[in-house]
Design an enzyme around this catalytic site. Sequence first.
Site, short mmCIF file in Angstrom:
data_model
loop_
_atom_site.label_atom_id
_atom_site.label_comp_id
_atom_site.label_asym_id
_atom_site.label_seq_id
_atom_site.Cartn_x
_atom_site.Cartn_y
_atom_site.Cartn_z
CD1 TRP A 67 0.48 -0.71 3.24
CD2 TRP A 67 -0.06 1.44 3.25
NE1 TRP A 67 1.03 -0.16 4.36
CE2 TRP A 67 0.70 1.18 4.41
CE3 TRP A 67 -0.52 2.75 3.05
CZ2 TRP A 67 1.03 2.16 5.35
CZ3 TRP A 67 -0.20 3.72 3.98
CH2 TRP A 67 0.56 3.42 5.12
CG MET A 68 0.15 4.35 -2.70
SD MET A 68 0.54 5.31 -4.20
CE MET A 68 1.99 4.52 -4.84
CG ASN A 69 0.06 6.96 3.58
OD1 ASN A 69 1.25 7.16 3.35
ND2 ASN A 69 -0.41 6.81 4.80
CG ASP A 70 0.81 11.01 3.81
OD1 ASP A 70 -0.22 10.34 3.75
OD2 ASP A 70 1.20 11.57 4.84
CD GLN A 88 5.03 8.29 4.79
OE1 GLN A 88 4.76 7.88 5.90
NE2 GLN A 88 6.25 8.65 4.44
CB SER A 126 4.76 12.97 5.25
OG SER A 126 3.93 11.93 4.81
NE ARG A 183 1.68 13.43 11.60
CZ ARG A 183 0.83 13.45 12.62
NH1 ARG A 183 1.30 13.63 13.85
NH2 ARG A 183 -0.47 13.32 12.43
CG ASP A 184 3.63 15.33 8.06
OD1 ASP A 184 4.35 14.34 8.26
OD2 ASP A 184 2.39 15.33 8.25
CD GLU A 238 -2.32 13.89 9.77
OE1 GLU A 238 -1.68 12.89 10.14
OE2 GLU A 238 -3.46 13.82 9.27
#
Length: 631
Positions: A67-70, A88, A126, A183-184, A238
């Site tokens: 899987w992937m996200n950001d 990610q 991220s 974060r990020d 975020e």
Amino acid sequence: RKKKKKTVVVCSLEAVAGMTRAVLVVLLVVVACSCVAGREQVAGQPPRANDDPHLPLWHVVPTPHNWMNDPNGPFYDPVHKQYHLMYQYRTPRLWGHSVSSDMVHWRQLPVALNNDKPYDKGGVFSGSTTVLRNGTAVISYSVSTNDKQCLAWPTNYSDPDLVQWTKFSGNPVIKAPSAPDGRDPTTAWWDDGVGKWRMAYGTKEGAVVYESTDFLKWSPVHNAQDGYLMQSVTGQWECPDFYVAQYNKRGIEGGADQPTHVIKASTTGQDFWLLGSYDPATATFSPQTKDTQMAANPANRYDLGHGIYYASKTFFDPVKTRQVLFGWVREERPSGRDGGPFGWSSVQALPRSVVVDDSVAPPRLRYEPIEELQMLRVGSGVTKTGIRVPGNSSIAIDGVSGAQLEIRAVLSGTGCGLDVRADAAHVQFTRISVEDDASNNQHYMTGTDLGGDDYNVTQVSYSDPHLCQAVCNASSRCLAWTFVQADGPGPVRCCLKDHVPTPKPKVGCVSGIKNAPPPPPGIKTLTVVTDTTHSTTNTSWSGRVIEGPVVVPPGNQGSDGTIALHVFVDHSIIETFVADGRAVVTRRAYPVPAASGMDEATRVFAVSTQPNQACTVVSFQAWELQAANLT
């Protein structure tokens, strides 16, 4: 010898602006902490089902599995003339890596950042990539403990793909307890007037900003906003983003009395933005409107696909002088973190350029699919004109079929729309329609709650929020209303209010203020409706209706009775640009594929959703799109 080695590490970025790439290669070899990993098969991880009928074929998907996200750190490498997109990937989080010469065809590379250091063992979260003034790239990223910001850069600048990345031996460069948890980190920017780099990251109070002269040693900015680029009370920010606003003409920035910058935060499950001005002397951002809090205006969203499109990231493309936006698109079917039985999960939205639309007051953002996507068109396409659809009915558009389509249509009449991914019997379909809302957006606010001050709460059997609005309009006591849609086993409710509470974003709520002031002259707000409740006959997954506002300028589509839809269909992902990109909505659909005599669900219908009110498809063009090269 140890002392010399330490000095070399510090100089590798401190003097990077004046160094050649050859020198940097030598220096980085000394820093023996390079990071490279292949996309190894995870134990117990099923291989990705390449024959999965819902697998997109021209969107970036996790390869070869998982899987992937950001989206993380997209940038353009001016030396090797390649675009880089990272993201990610897997659990614990790593940075996947792809490269492209055109942002359409992508090559998958080994993992760029692995979780191989004590400070990022829980996952490489991220961040962004900053291209320094001599063209070198530096990654800034956060970690799972939410209290450290770190740096990395290419190990070998002669490698055209920049496969291997070296983590700075002095990581983390920002850390608790001297820095706020968060974060990020954003892409850094250089402020000439103060001779410093600035970079922000997200906290529960907004975006806190740090500064540096050498990109290695970072310290907090001291300003009247407690060291924040912008403060907000909307909760954890975020994936914040901050960049120079680009206007309708490429490369043209805002004038003295126009907003010059965009700030964005991912919060409450959505990506909100504000336009405003930036003061480099104090490193502070000031919004252009009374919407001083992020997430205060439901119209200020990159994408109306609430809970589907999230954690977006932009970068500046110097090749075509444009700001390009990527975003994470979640699955809506049950798939699990590792992709479950399908072996893959989630996808990156198609790249979009972001410009300021100053034809409305105050100015707003507008989005366009990048023009390179046109290379996927097969042939000259299908053209239709003047399709009249009687009220509350549909007409199949002949000659158009496919699970990979681009559609451009101009519609006339409220409730006019298109059904895509439809089968011949019109049992499975995903509907995109536009409703005429002649009032100000405060009269009818989707995804918004007016909490409290209820004098009457009634459980209702209807599903149309307009009926709750009508009850309020008929009552002299009612000043505002909230329609609460069904939430699992919870009831549908119409809540009438004798005061006007502060609007707050909330999934499943539609609200309105009866006596809200009228919109500015010529400005018109429409409502785009996307409905996936009929998108599949698979009873293990049910779709939902998502509504959102579209603000259109005077004399433009929407205010003259027509509206333009630009729709991209890639199997399970459907992206719709409304009114020349003044709003975008992304949805997922999973029609049951051809089996046991069932149709393939590749048709397109023109529809009218209003009883006794016909609408017209003024013009229609559609192209089949070929699969991109995603190796």
